[in-house]
Design a protein around this motif. Structure first.
Motif, PDB file in Angstrom:
ATOM      1  N   VAL A   1     -58.812 -29.286 -80.474  1.00 45.78           N
ATOM      2  CA  VAL A   1     -59.070 -30.317 -79.463  1.00 45.78           C
ATOM      3  C   VAL A   1     -60.253 -31.167 -79.922  1.00 45.78           C
ATOM      4  O   VAL A   1     -61.305 -30.637 -80.278  1.00 45.78           O
ATOM      5  CB  VAL A   1     -59.392 -29.693 -78.091  1.00 45.78           C
ATOM      6  CG1 VAL A   1     -59.638 -30.785 -77.049  1.00 45.78           C
ATOM      7  CG2 VAL A   1     -58.262 -28.774 -77.636  1.00 45.78           C
ATOM      8  N   THR A   2     -60.070 -32.465 -79.913  1.00 43.07           N
ATOM      9  CA  THR A   2     -61.178 -33.374 -80.224  1.00 43.07           C
ATOM     10  C   THR A   2     -61.952 -33.670 -78.950  1.00 43.07           C
ATOM     11  O   THR A   2     -61.373 -34.079 -77.939  1.00 43.07           O
ATOM     12  CB  THR A   2     -60.659 -34.687 -80.842  1.00 43.07           C
ATOM     13  OG1 THR A   2     -59.983 -34.390 -82.063  1.00 43.07           O
ATOM     14  CG2 THR A   2     -61.812 -35.651 -81.125  1.00 43.07           C
TER      15      THR A   2
ATOM     16  N   GLY B   1     -70.130 -37.638 -70.037  1.00 42.09           N
ATOM     17  CA  GLY B   1     -68.722 -37.373 -69.821  1.00 42.09           C
ATOM     18  C   GLY B   1     -68.128 -36.921 -71.140  1.00 42.09           C
ATOM     19  O   GLY B   1     -68.784 -36.993 -72.190  1.00 42.09           O
ATOM     20  N   VAL B   2     -66.878 -36.459 -71.110  1.00 37.99           N
ATOM     21  CA  VAL B   2     -66.211 -35.993 -72.328  1.00 37.99           C
ATOM     22  C   VAL B   2     -64.766 -36.467 -72.306  1.00 37.99           C
ATOM     23  O   VAL B   2     -64.071 -36.323 -71.291  1.00 37.99           O
ATOM     24  CB  VAL B   2     -66.251 -34.455 -72.450  1.00 37.99           C
ATOM     25  CG1 VAL B   2     -65.546 -34.008 -73.736  1.00 37.99           C
ATOM     26  CG2 VAL B   2     -67.680 -33.934 -72.414  1.00 37.99           C
ATOM     27  N   VAL B   3     -64.308 -36.999 -73.435  1.00 33.76           N
ATOM     28  CA  VAL B   3     -62.896 -37.326 -73.621  1.00 33.76           C
ATOM     29  C   VAL B   3     -62.266 -36.226 -74.465  1.00 33.76           C
ATOM     30  O   VAL B   3     -62.758 -35.908 -75.551  1.00 33.76           O
ATOM     31  CB  VAL B   3     -62.722 -38.695 -74.301  1.00 33.76           C
ATOM     32  CG1 VAL B   3     -61.245 -38.963 -74.595  1.00 33.76           C
ATOM     33  CG2 VAL B   3     -63.295 -39.807 -73.417  1.00 33.76           C
ATOM     34  N   PHE B   4     -61.187 -35.643 -73.955  1.00 28.09           N
ATOM     35  CA  PHE B   4     -60.434 -34.593 -74.654  1.00 28.09           C
ATOM     36  C   PHE B   4     -59.155 -35.212 -75.202  1.00 28.09           C
ATOM     37  O   PHE B   4     -58.417 -35.876 -74.464  1.00 28.09           O
ATOM     38  CB  PHE B   4     -60.054 -33.461 -73.697  1.00 28.09           C
ATOM     39  CG  PHE B   4     -61.216 -32.774 -73.033  1.00 28.09           C
ATOM     40  CD1 PHE B   4     -61.671 -31.542 -73.490  1.00 28.09           C
ATOM     41  CD2 PHE B   4     -61.845 -33.348 -71.934  1.00 28.09           C
ATOM     42  CE1 PHE B   4     -62.734 -30.900 -72.872  1.00 28.09           C
ATOM     43  CE2 PHE B   4     -62.911 -32.714 -71.309  1.00 28.09           C
ATOM     44  CZ  PHE B   4     -63.362 -31.493 -71.782  1.00 28.09           C
ATOM     45  N   SER B   5     -58.861 -34.942 -76.480  1.00 21.90           N
ATOM     46  CA  SER B   5     -57.623 -35.464 -77.059  1.00 21.90           C
ATOM     47  C   SER B   5     -57.090 -34.494 -78.105  1.00 21.90           C
ATOM     48  O   SER B   5     -57.833 -33.715 -78.706  1.00 21.90           O
ATOM     49  CB  SER B   5     -57.835 -36.849 -77.676  1.00 21.90           C
ATOM     50  OG  SER B   5     -58.801 -36.797 -78.715  1.00 21.90           O
ATOM     51  N   ALA B   6     -55.787 -34.527 -78.291  1.00 22.11           N
ATOM     52  CA  ALA B   6     -55.104 -33.738 -79.314  1.00 22.11           C
ATOM     53  C   ALA B   6     -53.743 -34.375 -79.526  1.00 22.11           C
ATOM     54  O   ALA B   6     -53.197 -35.033 -78.623  1.00 22.11           O
ATOM     55  CB  ALA B   6     -54.955 -32.277 -78.891  1.00 22.11           C
ATOM     56  N   ALA B   7     -53.182 -34.187 -80.714  1.00 26.41           N
ATOM     57  CA  ALA B   7     -51.885 -34.782 -81.028  1.00 26.41           C
ATOM     58  C   ALA B   7     -50.836 -34.326 -80.015  1.00 26.41           C
ATOM     59  O   ALA B   7     -50.669 -33.125 -79.776  1.00 26.41           O
ATOM     60  CB  ALA B   7     -51.465 -34.385 -82.439  1.00 26.41           C
ATOM     61  N   GLY B   8     -50.150 -35.271 -79.407  1.00 25.56           N
ATOM     62  CA  GLY B   8     -49.084 -34.958 -78.480  1.00 25.56           C
ATOM     63  C   GLY B   8     -49.520 -34.619 -77.079  1.00 25.56           C
ATOM     64  O   GLY B   8     -48.673 -34.403 -76.200  1.00 25.56           O
ATOM     65  N   GLU B   9     -50.834 -34.574 -76.822  1.00 28.19           N
ATOM     66  CA  GLU B   9     -51.339 -34.219 -75.498  1.00 28.19           C
ATOM     67  C   GLU B   9     -51.780 -35.454 -74.726  1.00 28.19           C
ATOM     68  O   GLU B   9     -52.008 -36.515 -75.296  1.00 28.19           O
ATOM     69  CB  GLU B   9     -52.528 -33.249 -75.619  1.00 28.19           C
ATOM     70  CG  GLU B   9     -52.180 -31.876 -76.152  1.00 28.19           C
ATOM     71  CD  GLU B   9     -51.410 -31.024 -75.160  1.00 28.19           C
ATOM     72  OE1 GLU B   9     -50.854 -31.575 -74.185  1.00 28.19           O
ATOM     73  OE2 GLU B   9     -51.347 -29.814 -75.364  1.00 28.19           O
ATOM     74  N   LYS B  10     -51.936 -35.277 -73.421  1.00 25.86           N
ATOM     75  CA  LYS B  10     -52.428 -36.349 -72.569  1.00 25.86           C
ATOM     76  C   LYS B  10     -53.950 -36.459 -72.729  1.00 25.86           C
ATOM     77  O   LYS B  10     -54.672 -35.494 -72.471  1.00 25.86           O
ATOM     78  CB  LYS B  10     -52.067 -36.068 -71.109  1.00 25.86           C
ATOM     79  CG  LYS B  10     -50.569 -36.144 -70.812  1.00 25.86           C
ATOM     80  CD  LYS B  10     -50.298 -35.900 -69.347  1.00 25.86           C
ATOM     81  CE  LYS B  10     -48.814 -36.005 -69.034  1.00 25.86           C
ATOM     82  NZ  LYS B  10     -48.279 -37.360 -69.229  1.00 25.86           N
ATOM     83  N   THR B  11     -54.420 -37.595 -73.156  1.00 23.96           N
ATOM     84  CA  THR B  11     -55.857 -37.810 -73.285  1.00 23.96           C
ATOM     85  C   THR B  11     -56.503 -37.710 -71.905  1.00 23.96           C
ATOM     86  O   THR B  11     -56.025 -38.310 -70.940  1.00 23.96           O
ATOM     87  CB  THR B  11     -56.145 -39.179 -73.907  1.00 23.96           C
ATOM     88  OG1 THR B  11     -55.555 -39.232 -75.208  1.00 23.96           O
ATOM     89  CG2 THR B  11     -57.644 -39.445 -74.027  1.00 23.96           C
TER      90      THR B  11
ATOM     91  N   LEU C   1     -60.352 -26.701 -67.269  1.00 23.06           N
ATOM     92  CA  LEU C   1     -59.388 -27.588 -67.905  1.00 23.06           C
ATOM     93  C   LEU C   1     -58.685 -26.821 -69.020  1.00 23.06           C
ATOM     94  O   LEU C   1     -59.321 -26.413 -69.988  1.00 23.06           O
ATOM     95  CB  LEU C   1     -60.092 -28.821 -68.473  1.00 23.06           C
ATOM     96  CG  LEU C   1     -59.190 -29.813 -69.214  1.00 23.06           C
ATOM     97  CD1 LEU C   1     -58.208 -30.484 -68.245  1.00 23.06           C
ATOM     98  CD2 LEU C   1     -60.026 -30.863 -69.947  1.00 23.06           C
ATOM     99  N   SER C   2     -57.388 -26.619 -68.858  1.00 25.53           N
ATOM    100  CA  SER C   2     -56.578 -25.970 -69.900  1.00 25.53           C
ATOM    101  C   SER C   2     -55.899 -27.068 -70.696  1.00 25.53           C
ATOM    102  O   SER C   2     -55.090 -27.836 -70.153  1.00 25.53           O
ATOM    103  CB  SER C   2     -55.549 -25.029 -69.268  1.00 25.53           C
ATOM    104  OG  SER C   2     -56.198 -23.955 -68.629  1.00 25.53           O
ATOM    105  N   TYR C   3     -56.228 -27.129 -71.974  1.00 20.99           N
ATOM    106  CA  TYR C   3     -55.848 -28.272 -72.794  1.00 20.99           C
ATOM    107  C   TYR C   3     -55.477 -27.794 -74.190  1.00 20.99           C
ATOM    108  O   TYR C   3     -56.297 -27.174 -74.874  1.00 20.99           O
ATOM    109  CB  TYR C   3     -57.031 -29.252 -72.865  1.00 20.99           C
ATOM    110  CG  TYR C   3     -56.673 -30.624 -73.390  1.00 20.99           C
ATOM    111  CD1 TYR C   3     -56.294 -31.639 -72.527  1.00 20.99           C
ATOM    112  CD2 TYR C   3     -56.689 -30.882 -74.749  1.00 20.99           C
ATOM    113  CE1 TYR C   3     -55.947 -32.895 -72.998  1.00 20.99           C
ATOM    114  CE2 TYR C   3     -56.346 -32.126 -75.244  1.00 20.99           C
ATOM    115  CZ  TYR C   3     -55.975 -33.131 -74.363  1.00 20.99           C
ATOM    116  OH  TYR C   3     -55.620 -34.358 -74.843  1.00 20.99           O
TER     117      TYR C   3
END
Length: 286
Positions: free
Chosen positions: A143-144, A172-182, A37-39
């Motif tokens: 990345v959160t 499981g893991v939730v990936f989030s960052a400002a302006g990115e697709k959760t 996953l490139s995030y």
């Protein structure tokens, strides 16, 4: 790391976008539950199983246990799988998510995110020096990461202590960052109230689902999701994109990619659900 990528890009004369213009989210499927996953310009290798075809015996007490695992080779070399990887996500330590080849081959200084102290201790023992327990929420390279407890089987299965010990815990893991697709990496889980709550609260734009409907003997239900769960997720999150993986490579999976694609076609979900081949990359538009 991100700072190193920036230096290399500057050296090569590549323009780095600033402000809110961030990198495209992409998921490269490797095999089974292994993927990249490139995030937000950071690449996470998920659940690395790097063995050659047929290295391990089938899982005892499961569907098609006479078949050896993995059932197919990697689509590229182990070296290529590791290219550009900044960190590992190990959702749990079952063989088909974290095998001895990965343990021996991967650089021992790479950051490894795990679900609990038990898994951290096991991976430390394997020589890894930078193991981090994802205790609910943590930030890495902008990345959160938020841990979501998984349930690797039905309530009936967990009522038996021996079955419960074999199934163990998963996340499981939730990936989030400002302006990115959760993005919600669902991991090895069945559909639970916790899954529903996570979808409701996090409203992920992208779901990565383990949907091979793996089965153990003596029970009718699977220990991970299957076709019905894909339909449920598509209905629950009609504006999200779904990626269905964890099929074909391991003996106890009862839903194949062909099964899944036929189901998706029947349900008219082709525009919402991706079923990538090994080595294929899915890019998500911003």
């Amino acid at each position: 790391m991100k700072w190193m990528k920036t230096l290399v890009a500057a050296f090569l004369g590549v323009t780095i976008m600033s402000g809110t213009a961030l990198a495209q989210v992409s998921y490269q499927h490797v095999r089974n539950a292994t993927g990249k996953l490139s995030y937000n310009e950071t690449t996470f290798l998920i659940d690395p199983m790097l063995a050659e075809k047929g290295r391990y015996e089938g899982f005892a007490g499961t569907f098609n246990s006479e078949e050896r695992n993995p059932k197919m080779d990697l689509p590229e070399s182990k070296e290529d799988v590791l290219k550009g990887v900044d960190a590992l996500i190990v959702t749990h330590t079952h063989l088909d998510h974290w095998d001895e080849v990965a343990q021996q081959f991967i650089n021992k200084d790479i950051p490894v995110f795990v679900q609990d102290e038990k898994d951290a201790a096991a991976i430390h023992k394997e020589g890894f020096r930078n193991v981090r327990v994802l205790d609910h929420e943590m930030e890495f390279e902008g990345v959160t990461l938020k841990r979501v407890e998984g349930t690797h089987g039905t309530e009936e299965m967990y009522e038996n202590p021996e079955n419960a010990a074999v199934l163990g815990e998963s996340m499981g893991v939730v990936f989030s960052a400002a302006g990115e697709k959760t993005t919600y990496l669902m991991g090895d889980t069945v559909w639970t109230a916790r899954v529903t709550k996570t979808l409701h609260n996090e409203k992920p734009d992208i779901l990565i689902m383990n949907t091979g409907y793996a089965k153990v003997l003596g029970f009718n239900e699977g220990i991970i999701m299957g076709t019905a769960d894909v339909a449920k997720a598509a209905e629950f999150m009609p504006n999200s994109k779904l990626v269905a993986v964890h099929m074909d490579a391991i003996n106890h999976c009862t839903v194949s990619r062909k099964n899944m694609r036929d189901f998706i076609h029947m349900m008219n979900l082709e525009k919402q659900v991706y079923v990538p081949n090994d080595g294929e990359t899915v890019n998500f538009d911003k």
